[in-house]
Design a protein around this motif. Structure first.
Motif, PDB file in Angstrom:
ATOM      1  N   PRO A 197     -29.336  -2.424  35.453  1.00  0.00           N
ATOM      2  CA  PRO A 197     -30.450  -2.213  34.523  1.00  0.00           C
ATOM      3  C   PRO A 197     -31.314  -3.459  34.379  1.00  0.00           C
ATOM      4  O   PRO A 197     -30.820  -4.594  34.484  1.00  0.00           O
ATOM      5  CB  PRO A 197     -29.750  -1.865  33.202  1.00  0.00           C
ATOM      6  CG  PRO A 197     -28.400  -1.354  33.612  1.00  0.00           C
ATOM      7  CD  PRO A 197     -28.022  -2.143  34.831  1.00  0.00           C
ATOM      8  N   LEU A 198     -32.587  -3.255  34.115  1.00  0.00           N
ATOM      9  CA  LEU A 198     -33.540  -4.359  33.968  1.00  0.00           C
ATOM     10  C   LEU A 198     -33.684  -4.776  32.505  1.00  0.00           C
ATOM     11  O   LEU A 198     -34.741  -5.231  32.077  1.00  0.00           O
ATOM     12  CB  LEU A 198     -34.892  -3.953  34.541  1.00  0.00           C
ATOM     13  CG  LEU A 198     -34.899  -3.697  36.055  1.00  0.00           C
ATOM     14  CD1 LEU A 198     -36.247  -3.159  36.500  1.00  0.00           C
ATOM     15  CD2 LEU A 198     -34.541  -4.967  36.817  1.00  0.00           C
ATOM     16  N   ARG A 199     -32.609  -4.621  31.750  1.00  0.00           N
ATOM     17  CA  ARG A 199     -32.606  -5.031  30.343  1.00  0.00           C
ATOM     18  C   ARG A 199     -31.176  -5.389  29.955  1.00  0.00           C
ATOM     19  O   ARG A 199     -30.223  -5.087  30.685  1.00  0.00           O
ATOM     20  CB  ARG A 199     -33.113  -3.905  29.452  1.00  0.00           C
ATOM     21  CG  ARG A 199     -32.237  -2.662  29.438  1.00  0.00           C
ATOM     22  CD  ARG A 199     -32.838  -1.572  28.577  1.00  0.00           C
ATOM     23  NE  ARG A 199     -31.974  -0.433  28.374  1.00  0.00           N
ATOM     24  CZ  ARG A 199     -31.872   0.614  29.177  1.00  0.00           C
ATOM     25  NH1 ARG A 199     -32.591   0.645  30.312  1.00  0.00           N
ATOM     26  NH2 ARG A 199     -31.071   1.630  28.893  1.00  0.00           N
ATOM     27  N   VAL A 200     -31.049  -6.035  28.837  1.00  0.00           N
ATOM     28  CA  VAL A 200     -29.729  -6.370  28.326  1.00  0.00           C
ATOM     29  C   VAL A 200     -28.932  -5.088  28.108  1.00  0.00           C
ATOM     30  O   VAL A 200     -29.459  -4.091  27.608  1.00  0.00           O
ATOM     31  CB  VAL A 200     -29.840  -7.153  27.007  1.00  0.00           C
ATOM     32  CG1 VAL A 200     -28.476  -7.317  26.354  1.00  0.00           C
ATOM     33  CG2 VAL A 200     -30.468  -8.518  27.254  1.00  0.00           C
ATOM     34  N   ALA A 201     -27.686  -5.128  28.483  1.00  0.00           N
ATOM     35  CA  ALA A 201     -26.816  -3.962  28.324  1.00  0.00           C
ATOM     36  C   ALA A 201     -25.417  -4.428  27.980  1.00  0.00           C
ATOM     37  O   ALA A 201     -24.953  -5.459  28.483  1.00  0.00           O
ATOM     38  CB  ALA A 201     -26.797  -3.117  29.600  1.00  0.00           C
ATOM     39  N   SER A 202     -24.746  -3.684  27.135  1.00  0.00           N
ATOM     40  CA  SER A 202     -23.333  -3.934  26.843  1.00  0.00           C
ATOM     41  C   SER A 202     -22.735  -2.687  26.238  1.00  0.00           C
ATOM     42  O   SER A 202     -23.453  -1.846  25.670  1.00  0.00           O
ATOM     43  CB  SER A 202     -23.160  -5.115  25.880  1.00  0.00           C
ATOM     44  OG  SER A 202     -23.405  -4.726  24.548  1.00  0.00           O
ATOM     45  N   SER A 203     -21.434  -2.569  26.328  1.00  0.00           N
ATOM     46  CA  SER A 203     -20.762  -1.414  25.727  1.00  0.00           C
ATOM     47  C   SER A 203     -20.869  -1.451  24.209  1.00  0.00           C
ATOM     48  O   SER A 203     -20.826  -0.401  23.558  1.00  0.00           O
ATOM     49  CB  SER A 203     -19.295  -1.389  26.162  1.00  0.00           C
ATOM     50  OG  SER A 203     -18.655  -2.615  25.817  1.00  0.00           O
ATOM     51  N   LEU A 204     -21.021  -2.649  23.610  1.00  0.00           N
ATOM     52  CA  LEU A 204     -21.176  -2.731  22.159  1.00  0.00           C
ATOM     53  C   LEU A 204     -22.452  -2.034  21.702  1.00  0.00           C
ATOM     54  O   LEU A 204     -22.515  -1.509  20.588  1.00  0.00           O
ATOM     55  CB  LEU A 204     -21.176  -4.197  21.711  1.00  0.00           C
ATOM     56  CG  LEU A 204     -19.848  -4.933  21.832  1.00  0.00           C
ATOM     57  CD1 LEU A 204     -20.022  -6.406  21.501  1.00  0.00           C
ATOM     58  CD2 LEU A 204     -18.787  -4.310  20.936  1.00  0.00           C
ATOM     59  N   GLN A 205     -23.475  -2.040  22.553  1.00  0.00           N
ATOM     60  CA  GLN A 205     -24.688  -1.298  22.212  1.00  0.00           C
ATOM     61  C   GLN A 205     -24.425   0.201  22.143  1.00  0.00           C
ATOM     62  O   GLN A 205     -25.183   0.937  21.504  1.00  0.00           O
ATOM     63  CB  GLN A 205     -25.778  -1.576  23.244  1.00  0.00           C
ATOM     64  CG  GLN A 205     -26.307  -2.996  23.233  1.00  0.00           C
ATOM     65  CD  GLN A 205     -27.320  -3.232  24.329  1.00  0.00           C
ATOM     66  OE1 GLN A 205     -27.259  -2.592  25.388  1.00  0.00           O
ATOM     67  NE2 GLN A 205     -28.244  -4.133  24.099  1.00  0.00           N
ATOM     68  N   GLN A 206     -23.353   0.635  22.798  1.00  0.00           N
ATOM     69  CA  GLN A 206     -22.965   2.046  22.761  1.00  0.00           C
ATOM     70  C   GLN A 206     -21.886   2.307  21.719  1.00  0.00           C
ATOM     71  O   GLN A 206     -21.369   3.418  21.616  1.00  0.00           O
ATOM     72  CB  GLN A 206     -22.464   2.485  24.141  1.00  0.00           C
ATOM     73  CG  GLN A 206     -23.429   2.187  25.272  1.00  0.00           C
ATOM     74  CD  GLN A 206     -24.731   2.945  25.164  1.00  0.00           C
ATOM     75  OE1 GLN A 206     -24.766   4.051  24.634  1.00  0.00           O
ATOM     76  NE2 GLN A 206     -25.810   2.361  25.675  1.00  0.00           N
ATOM     77  N   GLY A 207     -21.511   1.256  20.965  1.00  0.00           N
ATOM     78  CA  GLY A 207     -20.564   1.419  19.867  1.00  0.00           C
ATOM     79  C   GLY A 207     -19.113   1.226  20.226  1.00  0.00           C
ATOM     80  O   GLY A 207     -18.237   1.550  19.423  1.00  0.00           O
ATOM     81  N   MET A 208     -18.809   0.671  21.405  1.00  0.00           N
ATOM     82  CA  MET A 208     -17.415   0.555  21.834  1.00  0.00           C
ATOM     83  C   MET A 208     -17.171  -0.780  22.522  1.00  0.00           C
ATOM     84  O   MET A 208     -18.083  -1.441  22.997  1.00  0.00           O
ATOM     85  CB  MET A 208     -17.059   1.717  22.762  1.00  0.00           C
ATOM     86  CG  MET A 208     -17.884   1.796  24.025  1.00  0.00           C
ATOM     87  SD  MET A 208     -17.743   3.380  24.920  1.00  0.00           S
ATOM     88  CE  MET A 208     -18.829   4.434  23.946  1.00  0.00           C
TER      89      MET A 208
END
Length: 769
Positions: free
Chosen positions: A131-142
């Protein structure tokens, strides 16, 4: 594709916004000079592509054994405009027989960068998506994301689910692939490189949980596909307990082992030291090695669904019976455990208790009197004319009966599997039947001052010099001990949980984080006043302190200012470290003495089991040993001895309890393996047996407590989003058969290998004969 046409597509992509879902910028199979490819300590050994066994045509890239071999792709001129794109794509295959960790770096204008690391598995080709942006599983709540790669519409996708940094998407300068310090040459195979406008990150999380709370993309022996299968499987699991309960070692009613050494009965759990070895002894005077399980509870299985409903398949409609397992909470906080997490409040669903209702409700209903909707002889039931109030009352009565069944079943399971203790965070229903010894936490909450160490995973440190802390300790301990003063089944109390006595790491700022944090505080914080008094009593004035610490300090009042930054310890000025250590010991003494004094007043018959250290200092350990009966540690290592220096602990002359340990894998649904990962479910059992074997050989160790009874939800628990496969039991209430069998074998060996048979000179916990 003809070269000229390929050049036109690339030129178009450089100059115009993207319109198609995916555009190819470069092909390694048919390279054209529209993308500049450069290497360092890496090379393309063949001029042409090769065909893989699966029929893919790809070109080999070799990374040499070097510090950081890399391959970089850049436009021949200018920059790429990816303002309409969501991610880059790269067709890639690991040509080795083992997994590789691949670094991907995307650079843009203004010297901005996106970086990620992906585990590139051995096997067939896949499309890497970054992805061309910051991503993490915490952004998905886990805590952890779904496993990769995954199959979507017949395509094998390897999505980078953790991406850090920031770029100017309309000024992309380069994309770099690299490895970290390979010992030998490593090879990958490459196909096309491009960008896509589709949000694959969102797609990766869609539909990942089925109606039973299970991960939809995985398969394992205990996975459930229907209500009928669930009922039959749980019934078989229950029946399997019967012979196991008949094959336990000889023990007293508290779980103390008979047939070896024994001690005078005290009526309560105590500690004893014999021939250099520490023991817990049961109230009847028999040796007791505490084999416990944490979080034996129905209360930690909820997961937030609000705002991320697309992750879940088959959630019940509001008018269905299983809708009774919806609820609402708010876990928003600024503690370290919850930092940067989204989806931390709102509506949740409880899959575990819903599954138990599926299995147990019919049986519970038959055992429940005056439940009209459950009575087939009731004419209203036959005519489907029961009222909403009747239906709700029935559900309530069923739930109450199901809860009672849960407590009985859980105790039977723990006993059958060789456990003898109920660890921290467990439900109250398990204590009162007087079937198994249990522990309780002393969680001291209040409006007292706190000190930040910069770590603060579960919050800032309590300030024990604040009189309000002593008042809070008295109040909370009185409540925790109420009705337990003469309870022989109570193994003991823990003093709080994983306090931030230091920050992680070896740097002095981590080791002495509590001292630094205290000196940065304002003088209305009691701990700072205590620290300054300690220094003033020693040095009398600022000149003495300045000379000892090697600093400029024109006036003592400068230390009282908020934000005062103390110097680093040094060999030239040893007084700095000495003063830090004196303060940390005073801090820990004040904390543990306050807790111990309150417990001694309210529950003098029971053990104080220490502070459940996750991070500690020598000063905190020494104070804990002075005021507590047992030292307790939450240890996530292959063996207890790898977590702590037991030679140093033996010098403190106190028994030690491992209050948490676990091993997790990723092959049973939940995505996070916990703090210590093993490759498979079978490896979990081997790791448990090894840990327990090493524990029983340590003279100061008196028990180990597994974390935890139940798997965490696939999409994360309410508290902090942890979604680990750490349980003895899955979300469908089915035990993990191979793991439980290995655990039981290891637990039963304790009676054979650990039980002392020779009687020496017994000493009590104070070291007196």
């Amino acid at each position: 594709m003809k070269p000229a046409f390929f050049i036109w597509i690339v030129s178009c992509c450089l100059a115009m916004p993207l319109k198609a879902d995916e555009q190819t910028l470069f092909s390694f199979v048919r390279p054209i000079d529209v993308v500049q490819v450069s290497t360092r300590d890496a090379w393309f050994p063949e001029l042409t592509a090769e065909t893989t066994p699966e029929g893919q045509v790809l070109r080999r890239l070799s990374f040499n054994a070097a510090q950081r071999p890399r391959m970089r792709m850049e436009p021949q001129s200018g920059s790429w405009d990816w303002s309409q794109a969501q991610a880059i794509t790269l067709r890639i295959q690991n040509a080795m027989d083992w997994d590789l960790t691949l670094n991907v770096r995307i650079n843009s204008g203004d010297a901005k960068t996106l970086v990620t690391q992906v585990a590139l598995p051995a096997g067939p080709a896949q499309t890497l998506v970054v992805p061309l942006r910051v991503a993490s599983s915490l952004q998905q709540g886990m805590r952890a994301p779904p496993p990769m790669p995954w199959m979507r519409d017949g395509n094998r996708l390897l999505l980078a689910t953790s991406v850090d940094g920031e770029i100017e998407v309309d000024q992309v300068k380069s994309v770099t692939l690299s490895l970290n310090n390979p010992d030998v040459p490593q090879h990958v195979l490459l196909g096309h490189f491009g960008v896509t406008t589709e949000d694959q990150l969102q797609a990766a999380y869609e539909g990942i949980v089925d109606g039973y709370g299970q991960f939809t993309r995985g398969e394992w022996p205990e996975k459930i596909g229907s209500d009928e299968q669930l009922r039959d499987s749980v019934a078989q699991d229950d029946q399997a307990l019967v012979p196991l309960l008949e094959q336990l070692p000889e023990q007293d009613r508290f779980g103390g082992l008979r047939g070896g050494i024994s001690f005078p009965a005290t009526g309560f759990f105590t500690t004893v030291k014999v021939d250099g070895r520490w023991y817990l002894q049961s109230p009847e005077g028999n040796p007791f090695f505490s084999l416990g399980v944490n979080a034996v509870t129905r209360q930690h299985s909820q997961t937030y669904v609000q705002g991320r409903e697309a992750m879940f398949r088959d959630l019940p409609e509001p008018d269905q019976a299983l809708a009774a397992f919806y609820g609402e909470s708010d876990n928003r906080s600024d503690i370290g455990a919850n930092r940067n997490r989204q989806f931390d409040h709102g509506h949740w669903y409880d899959f575990y208790n819903a599954n138990r209702y599926r299995v147990r409700a019919e049986q519970a209903c038959r055992q429940t009197a005056d439940c009209a909707p459950c009575d087939p002889a009731n004419e209203a039931v036959r005519l489907n004319e029961i009222t909403a109030e009747q239906a709700q009352a029935c559900i309530l009565m069923r739930n109450q009966a199901v809860v009672g069944q849960w407590a009985e079943q859980s105790l039977q399971r723990l006993k059958a599997w060789g456990f003898n203790s109920i660890g921290n965070w467990s439900d109250a229903e398990l204590r009162d039947p007087q079937r198994m010894p249990y522990t309780l936490p002393l969680l001291i909450g209040g409006d007292y001052a706190t000190i930040s160490t910069g770590h603060d995973w579960w919050g800032a440190m309590p300030d024990p010099f604040d009189p309000r802390f002593a008042m809070a300790a008295e109040r909370n301990i009185a409540i925790a001990a109420r009705g337990r003063r003469d309870d022989s089944w109570l193994l003991g109390f823990f003093a709080d949980n994983e306090l931030a006595w230091a920050a992680p790491g070896e740097h002095p700022h981590a080791r002495y984080a509590l001292a630094y944090g205290t000196l940065r505080a304002t003088t209305d914080v009691p701990a700072k006043r205590a620290f300054l008094k300690l220094l003033r009593d020693k040095y009398r004035n600022q000149q003495g302190l300045a000379q000892a610490w090697g600093i400029e300090l024109p006036a003592w009042e400068l230390m009282e200012d908020p934000g005062f930054e103390a110097p680093l310890p040094s060999a030239e000025f040893p007084a700095i470290e000495e003063d830090f250590q004196r303060f940390l010991r005073l801090y820990a003494d004040t904390y543990f003495k306050t807790v111990a004094d309150a417990l001694d007043w309210h529950a003098p018959n029971h053990l104080l089991l220490g502070g459940r250290f996750a991070v500690s200092t020598p000063e905190a350990l020494a104070a804990c040993a002075q005021y507590c009966d047992v030292l307790s540690f939450n240890v996530y290592t292959r063996a207890p001895q790898q977590g702590y220096d037991f030679a140093a602990l033996q010098a403190l002359d106190k028994p030690v309890l491992i209050s948490e340990f676990s091993f997790g894998s990723r092959d049973r649904g939940p995505f996070w393996p916990g703090l210590l990962e093993v490759p498979t479910e079978e490896a979990r059992g081997s790791a448990y047996a090894h840990f327990l074997e090493r524990a029983t050989k340590e003279p100061s160790l008196v028990g180990v407590h597994w974390f935890q009874y139940l798997d965490q939800p696939v999409t994360g628990r309410l508290l902090d989003g942890e979604n680990g496969h750490l349980g003895l039991v899955g979300i469908t209430d089915r035990p993990f058969a191979s793991f439980v069998q290995a655990v039981r074998r290891a637990n039963l060996r304790v009676a054979q290998d650990w039980l002392p048979v020779a009687v020496g000179g017994a000493e009590d916990s104070e070291g007196q004969p």
